[in-house]
Design an enzyme around this catalytic site. Structure first.
Site, short mmCIF file in Angstrom:
data_model
loop_
_atom_site.label_atom_id
_atom_site.label_comp_id
_atom_site.label_asym_id
_atom_site.label_seq_id
_atom_site.Cartn_x
_atom_site.Cartn_y
_atom_site.Cartn_z
N SER A 257 -2.66 3.89 -7.26
CA SER A 257 -3.21 2.89 -6.23
C SER A 257 -3.21 3.93 -4.79
CB SER A 257 -2.65 1.82 -6.12
OG SER A 257 -3.47 0.82 -5.31
N ASP A 280 -5.52 4.92 -11.20
CA ASP A 280 -6.35 3.81 -10.62
C ASP A 280 -6.19 4.04 -9.04
OD1 ASP A 280 -8.15 1.97 -11.50
OD2 ASP A 280 -6.87 0.37 -11.41
N HIS A 337 -5.90 -3.33 -12.34
CA HIS A 337 -5.08 -2.58 -11.52
C HIS A 337 -3.45 -2.64 -11.77
CE1 HIS A 337 -5.13 -0.14 -8.05
NE2 HIS A 337 -4.20 -0.93 -7.25
#
Length: 412
Positions: A257, A280, A337
């Site tokens: 992330s 991600d 996620h």
């Protein structure tokens, strides 16, 4: 969310006997220890995972190290600290990381190095399923705890004032091994202020995060050189055993992330990182001009539910350089996620889905695909003499649970 958490607490983790962070699958037992160099906020703080000597009675560390992190998670989720601490402790307090705390380092040649960067609202312990797997496969992994106010919680120390205060009971320390002459200070997640523009904050943070990854690597380089590096936390692990243990020609950076953006920034800032793996990735924090400056191979491993066209187009900008053959992207079907951090293993099925901590795929299947594809990519771009090339097809997205590239309709 409050109702959900209350419900969560009322029902408990009904199938908790099936829950837990999966043990690593590689040939090495895994040890871990925390290292804090320089007690101030400018210092480096990371958890090191490494191949260790097998021990039958090894102590395993708590997944959430102490109460301050429960408070941080509560603040990040904007819920009451008192209530959430009880709930989080009830749900997650008994979980352990499948690694030997301060286990003896296993001497076996030189291991390649991975620096790992956590996501927004996370901290150093929350990606142990990935970090322990890498260590079990023969890597030394430093999972950095960021001090840019993007972690839900972290801590550092101040010097105690000189005057004696013997009468006052000192507050409990997050780590009983911390030295006596220091006072802890906690740093919690900083939310955006009303009316504040997000990009300047995130851009400043991603630059600090990359610097913290480089600082962690520099610390390892010095430990490897046999320099006496004082660990503020005074853990039982003998850091001198790591002398000459690392293959400093084979270093990668990995993150999830916000940590995925940190990977790109760190690659740009330090050529010691030979390749990067972005899980991600959230590309928003990065400057436009960075894309053409990154020369190393990058592997984007995406979830099916998080990505969107604007974010993918930023990843594609990294393809436009001459190294486009080294830029790979896959998407793991049925993932969300939060399929990359450990939470996905620690919540029951329907609660996990309500809180978006679980996707449709079995979490074990999802993390295995992520880990194996990562290992194959690391072998290819670090020039490792291993058998990870058995998973080369995963880099191309060739598996019934993978999508080559992205499931997102891209902007033409």
């Amino acid at each position: 969310l409050m109702c959900t958490l209350s419900l969560f607490a009322a029902m408990g983790n009904s199938c908790s006997n099936n829950l837990g962070i999966p043990p690593a699958k590689g040939p090495n037992a895994v040890g871990c220890s925390d290292f804090m160099m320089d007690h101030t906020v400018e210092g480096t703080f990371f958890r090191l995972y490494y191949p260790c000597v097998v021990s039958d009675n090894a102590e395993k560390p708590d997944w959430i190290p102490c109460k301050g992190y429960f408070y941080g998670l509560a603040d990040f989720m904007k819920i009451n600290r008192g209530l959430s601490e009880k709930i989080f402790n009830y749900l997650f307090g008994s979980f352990k990381i499948p690694a030997a705390l301060n286990g003896s380092y296993k001497q076996n040649g030189k291991y390649p190095v991975v620096i790992f960067s956590h996501g927004l609202g996370a901290f150093r312990t929350l990606y142990s399923a990935i970090c322990t797997e890498l260590a079990s496969q023969g890597f030394i992994v430093a999972s950095v705890e960021h001090r840019d106010e993007s972690a839900s919680a972290t801590y550092f120390y101040h010097q105690k004032p000189q005057e004696p205060e013997k009468d006052e009971a000192s507050p409990p320390k997050p780590n009983p091994e911390a030295p006596e002459n220091l006072v802890e200070e906690w740093m919690y997640y900083r939310s955006l202020k009303p009316g504040e523009s997000e990009f300047p904050l995130r851009n400043k943070q991603v630059k600090q995060r990359a610097d913290e990854c480089i600082k962690a690597l520099d610390t390892l380089i010095q430990i490897n050189a046999g320099k006496n590096m004082e660990n503020v936390l005074q853990t039982e692990f003998d850091w001198t055993t790591l002398e000459n243990s690392m293959d400093l020609c084979r270093i990668a950076v990995m993150g999830h992330s916000f940590g995925g953006a940190t990977v790109v920034e760190a690659l740009c800032k330090d050529v010691n990182f030979k390749c990067g793996i972005a899980l991600d990735a959230w590309m928003f924090p990065l400057d436009e001009e960075i894309y053409v400056r990154v020369k190393q191979p990058i592997f984007f491993i995406n979830s099916e539910k998080f990505q969107w066209a604007g974010n993918i187009s930023r990843m594609r900008k990294l393809d436009s350089s001459s190294t486009s053959m080294q830029r790979k992207m896959i998407t793991i079907k049925g993932t969300v996620h939060q399929s990359f951090p450990d939470f996905t293993f620690l919540t029951g099925n329907w609660i996990g889905k309500i809180l978006k901590l679980k996707g449709e795929i079995d979490p074990q299947v999802g993390i295995d695909l992520c880990n194996r594809a990562s290992l194959a990519f690391l072998q290819r771009h670090l020039g490792l003499d291993k058998d990870f090339n058995q998973w080369d097809h995963l880099i191309e997205g060739k598996d019934h649970n993978l999508i080559p590239g992205t499931n997102v309709t891209e902007i033409s």
